[in-house]
Design a protein around this motif. Structure first.
Motif, PDB file in Angstrom:
ATOM      1  N   ARG A 261       9.311  -2.430  -9.028  1.00  0.00           N
ATOM      2  CA  ARG A 261       9.514  -1.209  -9.792  1.00  0.00           C
ATOM      3  C   ARG A 261       8.740  -1.281 -11.104  1.00  0.00           C
ATOM      4  NH1 ARG A 261      13.809   2.006  -8.747  1.00  0.00           N
ATOM      5  NH2 ARG A 261      12.477   3.530  -9.806  1.00  0.00           N
ATOM      6  N   PHE A 262       8.192  -0.133 -11.542  1.00  0.00           N
ATOM      7  CA  PHE A 262       7.461  -0.085 -12.805  1.00  0.00           C
ATOM      8  C   PHE A 262       7.532   1.324 -13.373  1.00  0.00           C
ATOM      9  CE2 PHE A 262       4.336   1.360  -9.744  1.00  0.00           C
ATOM     10  CZ  PHE A 262       3.609   2.333 -10.427  1.00  0.00           C
ATOM     11  N   GLY A 263       7.105   1.456 -14.612  1.00  0.00           N
ATOM     12  CA  GLY A 263       7.051   2.760 -15.248  1.00  0.00           C
ATOM     13  C   GLY A 263       8.338   3.122 -15.957  1.00  0.00           C
ATOM     14  N   ASP A 271      12.050   3.687  -5.562  1.00  0.00           N
ATOM     15  CA  ASP A 271      11.484   2.441  -5.064  1.00  0.00           C
ATOM     16  C   ASP A 271      10.069   2.310  -5.592  1.00  0.00           C
ATOM     17  OD1 ASP A 271       9.656   3.815  -3.191  1.00  0.00           O
ATOM     18  OD2 ASP A 271      11.431   4.167  -1.961  1.00  0.00           O
ATOM     19  N   TYR A 272       9.469   1.157  -5.377  1.00  0.00           N
ATOM     20  CA  TYR A 272       8.180   0.852  -5.991  1.00  0.00           C
ATOM     21  C   TYR A 272       7.050   1.707  -5.424  1.00  0.00           C
ATOM     22  CZ  TYR A 272       8.122  -2.266  -1.903  1.00  0.00           C
ATOM     23  OH  TYR A 272       8.201  -2.782  -0.628  1.00  0.00           O
ATOM     24  N   MET A 276       4.627   5.111  -7.894  1.00  0.00           N
ATOM     25  CA  MET A 276       3.202   5.422  -8.080  1.00  0.00           C
ATOM     26  C   MET A 276       2.945   6.909  -8.246  1.00  0.00           C
ATOM     27  SD  MET A 276       1.000   2.805  -5.704  1.00  0.00           S
ATOM     28  CE  MET A 276       1.840   3.057  -4.137  1.00  0.00           C
ATOM     29  N   PHE A 277       3.891   7.760  -7.814  1.00  0.00           N
ATOM     30  CA  PHE A 277       3.651   9.197  -7.788  1.00  0.00           C
ATOM     31  C   PHE A 277       4.541   9.953  -8.774  1.00  0.00           C
ATOM     32  CE2 PHE A 277       2.753   7.190  -3.744  1.00  0.00           C
ATOM     33  CZ  PHE A 277       1.397   7.466  -3.641  1.00  0.00           C
ATOM     34  N   ILE A 278       5.185   9.203  -9.655  1.00  0.00           N
ATOM     35  CA  ILE A 278       5.968   9.810 -10.725  1.00  0.00           C
ATOM     36  C   ILE A 278       5.037  10.131 -11.887  1.00  0.00           C
ATOM     37  CG2 ILE A 278       7.774   9.348 -12.443  1.00  0.00           C
ATOM     38  CD1 ILE A 278       9.167   7.621 -10.338  1.00  0.00           C
ATOM     39  N   GLU A 279       5.310  11.212 -12.567  1.00  0.00           N
ATOM     40  CA  GLU A 279       4.483  11.626 -13.705  1.00  0.00           C
ATOM     41  C   GLU A 279       4.299  10.468 -14.686  1.00  0.00           C
ATOM     42  OE1 GLU A 279       4.435  15.127 -17.149  1.00  0.00           O
ATOM     43  OE2 GLU A 279       6.200  14.794 -15.904  1.00  0.00           O
ATOM     44  N   ASN A 280       3.060  10.295 -15.140  1.00  0.00           N
ATOM     45  CA  ASN A 280       2.658   9.288 -16.130  1.00  0.00           C
ATOM     46  C   ASN A 280       2.573   7.874 -15.574  1.00  0.00           C
ATOM     47  OD1 ASN A 280       2.580  11.269 -18.202  1.00  0.00           O
ATOM     48  ND2 ASN A 280       4.784  11.030 -18.525  1.00  0.00           N
ATOM     49  N   ASN A 281       2.702   7.695 -14.271  1.00  0.00           N
ATOM     50  CA  ASN A 281       2.658   6.355 -13.674  1.00  0.00           C
ATOM     51  C   ASN A 281       1.348   6.075 -12.943  1.00  0.00           C
ATOM     52  OD1 ASN A 281       5.168   5.728 -14.614  1.00  0.00           O
ATOM     53  ND2 ASN A 281       6.118   5.452 -12.603  1.00  0.00           N
ATOM     54  N   GLN A 282       0.320   6.850 -13.176  1.00  0.00           N
ATOM     55  CA  GLN A 282      -0.897   6.703 -12.383  1.00  0.00           C
ATOM     56  C   GLN A 282      -1.901   5.713 -12.978  1.00  0.00           C
ATOM     57  OE1 GLN A 282       0.616  10.033 -12.737  1.00  0.00           O
ATOM     58  NE2 GLN A 282       1.498   9.201 -10.871  1.00  0.00           N
ATOM     59  N   ASN A 283      -1.766   5.376 -14.245  1.00  0.00           N
ATOM     60  CA  ASN A 283      -2.751   4.531 -14.910  1.00  0.00           C
ATOM     61  C   ASN A 283      -2.199   3.141 -15.195  1.00  0.00           C
ATOM     62  OD1 ASN A 283      -4.923   6.612 -15.298  1.00  0.00           O
ATOM     63  ND2 ASN A 283      -3.275   7.618 -16.433  1.00  0.00           N
ATOM     64  N   ARG A 284      -3.079   2.226 -15.530  1.00  0.00           N
ATOM     65  CA  ARG A 284      -2.711   0.824 -15.694  1.00  0.00           C
ATOM     66  C   ARG A 284      -1.714   0.610 -16.826  1.00  0.00           C
ATOM     67  NH1 ARG A 284      -5.822  -2.746 -12.873  1.00  0.00           N
ATOM     68  NH2 ARG A 284      -5.519  -4.460 -14.343  1.00  0.00           N
ATOM     69  N   LYS A 285      -1.825   1.424 -17.867  1.00  0.00           N
ATOM     70  CA  LYS A 285      -0.927   1.228 -19.013  1.00  0.00           C
ATOM     71  C   LYS A 285       0.536   1.473 -18.649  1.00  0.00           C
ATOM     72  CE  LYS A 285      -4.379   2.287 -22.575  1.00  0.00           C
ATOM     73  NZ  LYS A 285      -5.507   2.399 -21.645  1.00  0.00           N
ATOM     74  N   ASP A 354      10.519   0.772   6.794  1.00  0.00           N
ATOM     75  CA  ASP A 354       9.282   1.074   6.073  1.00  0.00           C
ATOM     76  C   ASP A 354       9.617   1.829   4.784  1.00  0.00           C
ATOM     77  OD1 ASP A 354       6.743   2.075   5.215  1.00  0.00           O
ATOM     78  OD2 ASP A 354       5.998   1.945   7.272  1.00  0.00           O
ATOM     79  N   VAL A 355       9.281   1.239   3.641  1.00  0.00           N
ATOM     80  CA  VAL A 355       9.601   1.850   2.343  1.00  0.00           C
ATOM     81  C   VAL A 355       8.965   3.233   2.215  1.00  0.00           C
ATOM     82  CG1 VAL A 355       9.204   1.623  -0.149  1.00  0.00           C
ATOM     83  CG2 VAL A 355       9.978  -0.350   1.176  1.00  0.00           C
ATOM     84  N   ARG A 356       7.828   3.420   2.817  1.00  0.00           N
ATOM     85  CA  ARG A 356       7.127   4.704   2.705  1.00  0.00           C
ATOM     86  C   ARG A 356       7.889   5.836   3.382  1.00  0.00           C
ATOM     87  NH1 ARG A 356       1.674   2.145   5.081  1.00  0.00           N
ATOM     88  NH2 ARG A 356       3.254   1.654   6.659  1.00  0.00           N
ATOM     89  N   ASN A 357       8.881   5.469   4.180  1.00  0.00           N
ATOM     90  CA  ASN A 357       9.705   6.443   4.888  1.00  0.00           C
ATOM     91  C   ASN A 357      11.062   6.640   4.210  1.00  0.00           C
ATOM     92  OD1 ASN A 357      10.281   8.238   7.060  1.00  0.00           O
ATOM     93  ND2 ASN A 357      11.453   6.637   8.083  1.00  0.00           N
TER      94      ASN A 357
END
Length: 536
Positions: A261-263, A271-272, A276-285, A354-357
């Motif tokens: 998990r991040f962001g 889930d992790y 990746m698709f939550i607002e403001n979570n697209q960049n490395r920072k 499958d986490v993607r599901n």
């Protein structure tokens, strides 16, 4: 940013069959910004590169611009008519229908607009590359500044040709700025254009920065160039070279698949993969170490997007507010229109675990949320009729985006848009091994992605073209432009996959593998024959 974009379009972007006029060249430009008084120092070239990034973002822009001015969801024309989605049967965006029922013609909206977009971006890139030849430029950093300009311009030129060869096949290779209008273009062979694209990506990879942490969000690095170089090698059927390029990215040490998990919302339910698709979570920072390149489309930020940027939500999020008992809500994705609906084979292709599901990544269950409805809190029973209407259907949550507190009818999806991430690099590596017939190594690459998803690992005996394309759909639905992926696998595979599309399989013809050449291009090219694509 917006002001300079308009400057770039006015002064630099020539759409294929136009160029600077003699009258313009004779003007005194000292009183305003122009190439001859802008590209004279580092600051001027930085402005030019800013213009390239701005122009590239037009592929997601809608309505309010000079390129995609004829429709609301241009990129969904690259999803419709493939194996992945059906379009809404009634009330759909009329610009999408020809690409699903294959009635597109040389005057169809996006047939014309993708050509304009691509050659406009090429013209901008060529202008910067030509300006680099001036020996009197005043550089702040004479060693690195010219390299950055060269790498950036070469990347975007190749990136534009990626669309052209995929959609139209043989196209003119244009790498010079014309000082007089030309009407004598000829179509270069796709194979030759691909080789020049490869050269450009190699130039880009040799000149762009290596340190992925040392560049501003959205800026290119050598790793983005190598990711697309691997793809270009696959298009050229050079799998050994694709393997080298993909492995360079994978082994660079800068990127890894997000498996924790991040962001800002990492403590919220989710889930992790969803992170990746939550607002403001697209960049490395944000903690996202998987992104290789993300276009900066964030809403109302400097250098980002506005309400007309990236209306993917209108396509992928159902028009649930039109279903009795439902109200607009951020938790349901905001205001979608349900223009395209994923096919059931995709929904059914995930294995248990499958986490993607997960419920965070695929919205399968819809509950009435209008407190005034007697059905409030109960689950809607989905029928085929409801699904086909576009009102409610199962879909990816990648484009869920609200802003209903600001404007309930807010159309956009103004998160930054990830264009390249490491999971796809692994799948490109698998594709290269599959081209070589090495299914064992292809399975190894695919299984890195599946292991992150906690999905059962694939065996070498399972790996074939269909498996890989299914896996790309499981991982990249909505992110990849599906038409471009299928094109890379060849005409026969394209045909076979379209047979999964109930709306398209009976009307798709062999020549629909390519789009037609825009008619105005053929009409304007009076100095040389310019053949139309077969079937159109």
């Amino acid at each position: 940013m917006k002001g300079f974009y308009k400057l770039q379009w006015t002064l630099l972007a020539a759409v294929m069959l136009t160029s600077c006029s003699k009258h313009f060249l004779d003007e005194d430009t000292s009183g305003f910004l122009a190439p001859d008084n802008t590209f004279i120092n580092t600051a001027g070239f930085n402005a030019g590169m800013t213009g390239l990034y701005a122009f590239a973002r037009l592929e997601f822009q809608t309505w309010n611009n000079d390129i995609f001015s004829q429709g609301a969801t241009p990129q969904e024309a690259l999803q419709a008519g493939t194996d992945i989605v059906a379009i809404k049967t009634t009330g759909t965006d009329a610009t999408l229908a020809p690409f699903s029922n294959y009635t597109l013609n040389p005057a169809s909206s996006y047939v014309r607009n993708y050509w304009k977009f691509s050659y406009g971006l090429i013209a901008n890139a060529n202008q910067l590359l030509a300006a680099l030849e001036n020996p009197a430029i005043s550089w702040t950093d004479p060693e690195n500044d010219p390299k950055l300009v060269k790498g950036t311009a070469a990347f975007f030129r190749a990136y534009a040709y990626r669309y052209l060869v995929t959609l139209y096949g043989d196209v003119p290779w244009v790498d010079k700025v014309s000082v007089t209008p030309r009407t004598d273009f000829v179509r270069d062979k796709k194979e030759d254009v691909l080789q020049m694209m490869i050269n450009d990506y190699r130039t880009a990879s040799g000149n762009l920065p290596e340190d992925a942490d040392g560049v501003a969000d959205g800026k290119l690095t050598k790793w983005a160039a190598l990711h697309y170089l691997a793809e270009a090698y696959l298009m050229a059927h050079k799998p050994d070279s694709a393997i080298i390029a993909a492995n360079a990215v994978i082994n660079s040490g800068y990127f890894h698949l997000n498996d924790q998990r991040f962001g800002a919302q990492k403590s919220a339910p989710g889930d992790y993969f969803h992170d990746m698709f939550i607002e403001n979570n697209q960049n490395r920072k944000s903690g996202n170490q998987e992104t290789i390149w993300a276009m900066q489309l964030d809403f109302n930020t400097l250098g980002g997007g506005d309400r007309y940027t990236d209306w993917s939500k209108r396509a992928w999020v159902p028009f649930y507010a039109q279903q009795a008992g439902f109200l607009l809500a951020d938790s349901l994705g905001g205001r979608g229109l349900g223009q395209i609906r994923p096919y059931k084979w995709w929904l059914d292709s995930y294995k248990p675990g499958d986490v993607r599901n997960s419920e965070y990544n695929i919205k399968r269950h819809w509950y009435y949320n209008d407190p005034s409805s007697p059905l409030y809190g109960k689950e809607l029973v989905l029928t085929d009729a409801i699904r086909a209407s576009g009102n409610v259907f199962e879909t990816t949550t990648k484009f869920f985006y609200g802003k209903t507190s600001v404007d309930p009818a807010f159309e956009g999806n103004m998160k930054d848009r990830v264009k390249a991430r490491l999971a796809e690099t692994y799948l490109l590596l698998a594709e290269a091994y599959l081209q070589k017939g090495n299914t064992g190594s292809a399975a190894t690459a695919i299984n890195v992605v599946r292991a992150r998803a906690k999905a059962p690992l694939a065996s070498a005996g399972e790996i074939n073209t269909d498996y890989l394309l299914d896996e790309r759909a499981r991982e990249l639905i909505g992110e990849e432009m599906r038409r471009m992926t299928l094109f890379r696998f060849g005409k026969e595979v394209f045909y076979q996959r379209v047979q999964r599309n109930e709306q398209s399989k009976g009307v798709y013809k062999d020549f629909n593998w390519l789009w037609p050449i825009p008619q105005e291009v053929i009409d304007a090219n009076t100095g040389a024959p310019f053949a139309q694509n077969e079937g159109y």
